[in-house]
Design a protein around this motif. Structure first.
Motif, PDB file in Angstrom:
ATOM      1  N   GLY A 101       0.771  -1.238   0.082  1.00 44.80           N
ATOM      2  CA  GLY A 101      -0.160  -0.106  -0.064  1.00 44.80           C
ATOM      3  C   GLY A 101       0.898   1.221  -0.025  1.00 44.80           C
ATOM      4  O   GLY A 101       0.465   2.211  -0.750  1.00 44.80           O
ATOM      5  N   GLY A 102       1.813   1.106   0.840  1.00 41.39           N
ATOM      6  CA  GLY A 102       2.792   2.349   0.920  1.00 41.39           C
ATOM      7  C   GLY A 102       3.429   2.661  -0.448  1.00 41.39           C
ATOM      8  O   GLY A 102       3.464   3.503  -1.058  1.00 41.39           O
ATOM      9  N   ILE A 103       4.148   1.377  -0.996  1.00 43.71           N
ATOM     10  CA  ILE A 103       4.851   1.570  -2.182  1.00 43.71           C
ATOM     11  C   ILE A 103       3.858   2.206  -3.444  1.00 43.71           C
ATOM     12  O   ILE A 103       4.043   2.740  -4.166  1.00 43.71           O
ATOM     13  N   GLY A 104       2.573   1.572  -3.099  1.00 38.10           N
ATOM     14  CA  GLY A 104       1.303   1.711  -4.143  1.00 38.10           C
ATOM     15  C   GLY A 104       1.319   3.175  -4.230  1.00 38.10           C
ATOM     16  O   GLY A 104       0.511   3.751  -5.247  1.00 38.10           O
ATOM     17  N   ILE A 105       1.603   3.931  -3.180  1.00 34.87           N
ATOM     18  CA  ILE A 105       1.304   5.651  -3.033  1.00 34.87           C
ATOM     19  C   ILE A 105       2.532   6.103  -3.576  1.00 34.87           C
ATOM     20  O   ILE A 105       2.501   6.994  -4.295  1.00 34.87           O
ATOM     21  N   VAL A 106       3.583   5.829  -2.994  1.00 39.39           N
ATOM     22  CA  VAL A 106       4.539   6.269  -3.330  1.00 39.39           C
ATOM     23  C   VAL A 106       5.283   6.419  -4.776  1.00 39.39           C
ATOM     24  O   VAL A 106       5.484   7.543  -5.479  1.00 39.39           O
ATOM     25  N   ILE A 107       5.378   5.281  -5.443  1.00 34.03           N
ATOM     26  CA  ILE A 107       5.789   5.260  -6.864  1.00 34.03           C
ATOM     27  C   ILE A 107       5.003   5.716  -7.683  1.00 34.03           C
ATOM     28  O   ILE A 107       5.375   6.936  -8.347  1.00 34.03           O
ATOM     29  N   PRO A 108       3.712   5.186  -7.630  1.00 34.08           N
ATOM     30  CA  PRO A 108       2.847   5.765  -8.796  1.00 34.08           C
ATOM     31  C   PRO A 108       2.550   7.171  -8.651  1.00 34.08           C
ATOM     32  O   PRO A 108       2.321   8.047  -9.601  1.00 34.08           O
ATOM     33  N   TYR A 109       2.151   7.571  -7.142  1.00 33.06           N
ATOM     34  CA  TYR A 109       1.768   8.980  -7.315  1.00 33.06           C
ATOM     35  C   TYR A 109       2.739  10.291  -6.670  1.00 33.06           C
ATOM     36  O   TYR A 109       2.992  11.431  -7.251  1.00 33.06           O
ATOM     37  N   LEU A 110       3.527   9.711  -5.546  1.00 33.53           N
ATOM     38  CA  LEU A 110       4.493  10.855  -5.261  1.00 33.53           C
ATOM     39  C   LEU A 110       5.751  10.857  -6.113  1.00 33.53           C
ATOM     40  O   LEU A 110       6.171  12.016  -6.065  1.00 33.53           O
ATOM     41  N   LEU A 111       6.235   9.815  -6.638  1.00 36.20           N
ATOM     42  CA  LEU A 111       7.279  10.106  -7.565  1.00 36.20           C
ATOM     43  C   LEU A 111       6.990  11.006  -8.785  1.00 36.20           C
ATOM     44  O   LEU A 111       7.585  11.972  -8.611  1.00 36.20           O
ATOM     45  N   PRO A 112       6.174  10.831  -9.442  1.00 36.07           N
ATOM     46  CA  PRO A 112       5.744  11.910 -10.563  1.00 36.07           C
ATOM     47  C   PRO A 112       5.555  12.967  -9.995  1.00 36.07           C
ATOM     48  O   PRO A 112       5.917  14.262 -10.351  1.00 36.07           O
ATOM     49  N   PHE A 113       4.727  13.128  -9.009  1.00 35.06           N
ATOM     50  CA  PHE A 113       4.352  14.477  -8.117  1.00 35.06           C
ATOM     51  C   PHE A 113       5.643  15.398  -7.686  1.00 35.06           C
ATOM     52  O   PHE A 113       5.747  16.391  -8.137  1.00 35.06           O
ATOM     53  N   PHE A 114       6.608  14.592  -7.080  1.00 38.19           N
ATOM     54  CA  PHE A 114       7.686  15.325  -6.614  1.00 38.19           C
ATOM     55  C   PHE A 114       8.569  15.896  -7.878  1.00 38.19           C
ATOM     56  O   PHE A 114       9.130  17.008  -7.718  1.00 38.19           O
ATOM     57  N   GLU A 135      12.216  10.894   2.715  1.00 44.47           N
ATOM     58  CA  GLU A 135      11.536  11.385   4.252  1.00 44.47           C
ATOM     59  C   GLU A 135      10.109  10.706   4.532  1.00 44.47           C
ATOM     60  O   GLU A 135       9.882  10.305   5.315  1.00 44.47           O
ATOM     61  N   PHE A 136       9.668  10.748   3.451  1.00 41.44           N
ATOM     62  CA  PHE A 136       8.106   9.992   3.452  1.00 41.44           C
ATOM     63  C   PHE A 136       8.066   8.837   3.712  1.00 41.44           C
ATOM     64  O   PHE A 136       7.349   8.275   4.532  1.00 41.44           O
ATOM     65  N   VAL A 137       8.961   8.029   2.883  1.00 36.54           N
ATOM     66  CA  VAL A 137       8.917   6.332   3.118  1.00 36.54           C
ATOM     67  C   VAL A 137       9.097   6.058   4.421  1.00 36.54           C
ATOM     68  O   VAL A 137       8.662   4.858   4.883  1.00 36.54           O
ATOM     69  N   TYR A 138      10.134   6.739   5.225  1.00 38.53           N
ATOM     70  CA  TYR A 138      10.653   6.236   6.531  1.00 38.53           C
ATOM     71  C   TYR A 138       9.627   6.185   7.527  1.00 38.53           C
ATOM     72  O   TYR A 138       9.358   5.825   8.346  1.00 38.53           O
ATOM     73  N   VAL A 139       8.646   7.350   7.389  1.00 38.30           N
ATOM     74  CA  VAL A 139       7.524   7.599   8.359  1.00 38.30           C
ATOM     75  C   VAL A 139       6.195   6.885   8.000  1.00 38.30           C
ATOM     76  O   VAL A 139       5.756   6.004   8.707  1.00 38.30           O
ATOM     77  N   ALA A 170      -1.626   7.096   5.950  1.00 35.28           N
ATOM     78  CA  ALA A 170      -0.719   7.856   5.130  1.00 35.28           C
ATOM     79  C   ALA A 170      -0.586   9.116   5.288  1.00 35.28           C
ATOM     80  O   ALA A 170       0.422   9.994   5.337  1.00 35.28           O
ATOM     81  N   THR A 171      -1.827  10.117   5.233  1.00 40.20           N
ATOM     82  CA  THR A 171      -2.122  11.303   5.671  1.00 40.20           C
ATOM     83  C   THR A 171      -1.431  11.787   6.861  1.00 40.20           C
ATOM     84  O   THR A 171      -1.000  12.823   7.142  1.00 40.20           O
ATOM     85  N   PHE A 172      -1.896  10.686   7.854  1.00 39.01           N
ATOM     86  CA  PHE A 172      -1.555  11.260   9.134  1.00 39.01           C
ATOM     87  C   PHE A 172      -0.310  11.195   9.387  1.00 39.01           C
ATOM     88  O   PHE A 172       0.482  12.216  10.013  1.00 39.01           O
ATOM     89  N   ALA A 173       0.609  10.267   8.550  1.00 40.64           N
ATOM     90  CA  ALA A 173       2.279  10.093   8.690  1.00 40.64           C
ATOM     91  C   ALA A 173       2.756  11.598   8.088  1.00 40.64           C
ATOM     92  O   ALA A 173       3.429  12.172   8.786  1.00 40.64           O
ATOM     93  N   ALA A 174       2.081  11.948   6.985  1.00 40.27           N
ATOM     94  CA  ALA A 174       2.637  13.147   6.483  1.00 40.27           C
ATOM     95  C   ALA A 174       2.325  14.296   7.111  1.00 40.27           C
ATOM     96  O   ALA A 174       3.132  15.602   7.362  1.00 40.27           O
ATOM     97  N   LEU A 175       1.151  14.214   7.947  1.00 37.52           N
ATOM     98  CA  LEU A 175       0.840  15.554   8.790  1.00 37.52           C
ATOM     99  C   LEU A 175       1.925  15.504   9.958  1.00 37.52           C
ATOM    100  O   LEU A 175       2.445  16.628  10.301  1.00 37.52           O
TER     101      LEU A 175
END
Lengths: 675, 76
Positions: free
Chosen positions: A381-394, A539-543, A636-641
């Protein structure tokens, strides 16, 4: 003692670029003023043979040592609290030399060993400015080195010079003498220095610096002085009673000193007819201007390319500017979610493959399988957010930052965002919130003031992300009508507007209004783009990933022991009593905290059918959807906050969103009953 | 002598006085918006948005409220 090199400079001077060049993939560099609110640290090898190293600190950009915001205050506090074995590297944007020199003058007043890096010298030359670095070095009594940070030109020379300074030392008094202001100001300074010498103020900084800062009514120095004076009082008071007369004498001196200092300030103000702080700022400004004129010859300007000028005009145009803003934001949004939608199934498929493998080892109905299932689902789930969405976003966000477009967004949307008490840049996290809340919250880093960050992050959590969109359209849109689904979006925007107004009233604005430098357009360097994206992802992945793994193990265990019914019963006073929903929704709401779209999928499985209407009335469906849209942000939002703000803030937002969701749901429940 | 928001795009104006608070004034001075300096209006405010001022090659956006407190005069 360890050696420290501090990089100081104004925003957009290319400080972070030089830092990145020398330290490597450990920091971020950017165009937008104040992006480096948290300072970065790294290490540099000063001597290849002895392997001698120094810590390198990249401070937030500051226009002057007279602070106007929190990031600057932190930078100044950091510089002024250093004592030994420190060398400052003052990085200057050579193309804005007169302005940049003002900070340099103040740093010189501090009396610390310093090197000046004349950065972006190529940019200055393109503007037709020929700067005589030797002459500048003579005037300031400091080493001055020309650099182009992006290409690494001159960067090693700067650090070599720092090495020399650590070893040979530098008479800082020399450069101190090189700057003087008008006679009247110098007289006031001398008088204050005389007093400081008389009261034997501990020499934390040099007296000239303190004297000037007193005239500037600087807060930090003012507090330091007051503390010292009141301490003197206490010390003398605690002495024996027989020395009473002496005590009195000392007391008088303390108040006398404050009075005397005030009278000097008043004298100066009377003479100039202006606040003494403005008098000093103006004097410093004209001194910088004089130095600039002395060291620069203005040659022929290389004309801006026609297209560049045209582009600049269109992107900031009162009509076409907004038009292109809408297109750029829409395109960014589209690219990110197109890539995300393409990549996500790949991850889902691979997690399914792994799960099948585990099932074959442990057997499907075992506790061990449930736990490993939790680990795989959480990680996936984490990787499923990070790679498809966060990577292009960043990558996109860094691109917008580095080209300088982000500052233009701030310029364009400033007045709209003002209506809810925010500034222009806040539009970026809010727009991206419609895609995924996690990058939206991480994007609040582009906001300089902690207040704006807090408000924007809070509002962004309430924006219906794509997962919530699935619930809204899958339930309300499908079973009621598309109009009803759009109604939820409208309710949402109204609530966010009210909330924004309310919070910004509660936390009043302290900043004096927008003063934002619009940086020149730059072609971003690929190296910086990659290192910045990597830095942010890491940073995000670690949290987030550990949190998601723990959460999904917990849910799998609940599933394994078939605690669903007891949870539904336990939650029923809330789900049935307050929200008026069937009790089976209890578990779906709990699972929805993991990922919001799970609420929908699990609702189908809990009801045992996709024909939701046979179990829930229209009103119940609407209530459920509104509740899911607003309640507790996903894990994941909680972690980001927690990462961007603090753990405390994350909990407060979680609690507040739950309360808000409940109030709205109850309102809808009863309003719906009327119709 | 009028507020900077009264001028057109491309006008060159000389800063006369800044009627803002101490902090804002200091910041403006650091950015080159200082009494005596000549700046150019790069873009006027649209819909109450910021004014864009150009000084020595750098462009600075100033919020409408603050910009209205900057008093300037036109130079030819």
């Amino acid at each position: 003692m360890s050696k420290t090199i501090i990089l100081v400079g104004q925003p957009n001077c290319g400080k972070s670029t030089i830092f990145n060049y020398i330290v490597g993939y450990k920091s971020i560099a950017s165009n937008f003023p104040g992006i480096t609110v948290k300072y970065s640290k790294g290490e540099v090898v000063l001597d290849e043979i002895t392997k001698e190293t120094a810590t390198v600190i990249d401070l937030p950009g500051t226009y002057s040592l007279q602070t106007t915001d929190e990031a600057e205050l932190e930078a100044v506090k950091y510089i002024t609290s250093q004592k030994e074995d420190v060398v400052l590297i003052n990085i200057i944007d050579a193309s804005t030399l007169p302005r940049s020199l003002e900070l340099t003058l103040q740093l010189i007043e501090l009396g610390m060993p310093m090197i000046v890096a004349l950065n972006m010298i190529d940019e200055a030359e393109r503007k037709g400015l020929r700067i005589n670095d030797e002459k500048l070095s003579r005037i300031l009594n400091l080493p001055v080195i020309k650099t182009v940070g992006k290409k690494g030109f001159g960067v090693y020379e700067v650090f070599k010079e720092a090495y020399k300074m650590f070893h040979k030392g530098k008479n800082t008094q020399e450069s101190l003498k090189s700057i003087s202001y008008s006679l009247t100001i110098e007289k006031s300074v001398d008088k204050i220095v005389a007093i400081l010498e008389k009261i034997k103020l501990p020499l934390k900084w040099n007296y000239r610096y303190i004297a000037i800062k007193i005239l500037e009514k600087d807060k930090i120095i003012g507090e330091f002085l007051n503390e010292y004076l009141s301490e003197q009082k206490i010390n003398t008071n605690s002495k024996s009673v027989s020395k009473k007369s002496k005590v009195r004498a000392n007391k008088i001196t303390s108040t006398d000193i404050s009075k005397k200092l005030k009278s000097y300030i008043n004298e100066l103000e009377k003479l100039y007819g202006e606040d003494s702080s403005v008098v000093i700022s103006s004097a410093r400004h004209s001194t910088s201007l004089n130095i600039f004129e002395e060291v620069t010859t203005i040659g022929k300007k290389i004309k801006k390319r026609f297209q560049e000028q045209k582009l600049m005009d269109v992107l900031m145009h009162p009509f076409w500017g907004y038009f292109s803003l809408a297109i750029i934001l829409y395109l960014s949004f589209w690219i990110i979610f197109k890539i995300g939608n393409l990549l996500e199934p790949v991850f889902i498929n691979s997690t399914e493959g792994i799960l099948k493998y585990f099932a074959s080892i442990f057997g499907e109905e075992t506790l061990l399988f449930s736990i490993s299932n939790g680990v795989v689902m959480g990680f996936g789930g984490g990787i499923g957010i990070v790679i498809p969405y966060l990577l292009p976003f960043f990558i996109l966000l860094s691109f917008l930052e580095d080209t300088g477009y982000l500052a233009r967004i701030a310029y364009l949307t400033d007045n709209i965002m003002h209506k809810i008490g925010l500034h222009g840049l806040s539009i970026v996290p809010i727009i991206f919130g419609y895609g995924c809340t996690v990058p939206a919250i991480l994007a609040t880093r582009i906001l300089k003031s902690p207040r704006d960050k807090l408000i924007t992050a809070t509002l962004a959590t309430f924006i219906p992300c794509s997962a919530r969109m699935i619930v809204i359209f899958g339930l309300v849109g499908f079973f009621i009508s598309i109009k009803a689904a759009i109604l939820i979006y409208i309710i949402n925007i109204i609530i966010i507007g009210i909330l924004g107004k309310f919070i910004s009233k509660a936390i009043p604005e302290v900043s004096p209004g927008l003063i934002l430098e619009i940086p020149k357009y730059h072609l971003p360097s690929l190296k910086l783009l990659v290192s910045k994206t990597w830095f942010r992802l890491k940073e995000f992945v670690y949290v987030a990933i550990p949190l998601l793994i723990v959460g999904s193990i917990l849910l799998e265990v609940i599933n394994y022991f078939k605690w669903n019914n007891s949870i539904n019963n336990f939650l029923s006073p809330f789900t049935v009593g307050i929200l008026g929903l069937p009790s089976v929704v209890g578990v779906t709401l709990l699972f929805g905290i993991m990922r919001k779209e799970l609420a929908l999928i699990l609702l189908f499985s809990a009801l045992g059918t996709t024909e939701v209407t046979s179990f829930m009335s229209t009103n119940q469906i609407f209530t459920f959807t509104v509740f899911v849209t607003f309640y507790i942000p996903c894990l994941a939002t909680f972690a980001a906050l927690a990462k961007e703000l603090t753990m405390k803030h994350a909990f407060i937002i979680m609690f507040a969103s739950f309360l808000l969701a409940m109030i709205l749901a109850v309102l809808i429940r009863f309003i719906g009953q009327i119709f | 002598m009028e507020s900077i928001i009264k001028f057109k795009r491309g006008d060159k104006v000389k800063v006369v006085k800044i009627n803002a608070g101490k902090r804002a004034t200091q910041r403006l001075i650091t950015m080159g918006i200082t009494p005596g300096n000549i700046v150019e209006i790069a873009r006027v405010s649209s819909l109450g948005g910021p004014v864009l001022i150009s000084y020595e090659g750098s462009e600075i956006a100033i919020g409408y409220g603050l910009a209205s407190k900057i008093i300037v005069e036109k130079v030819n």
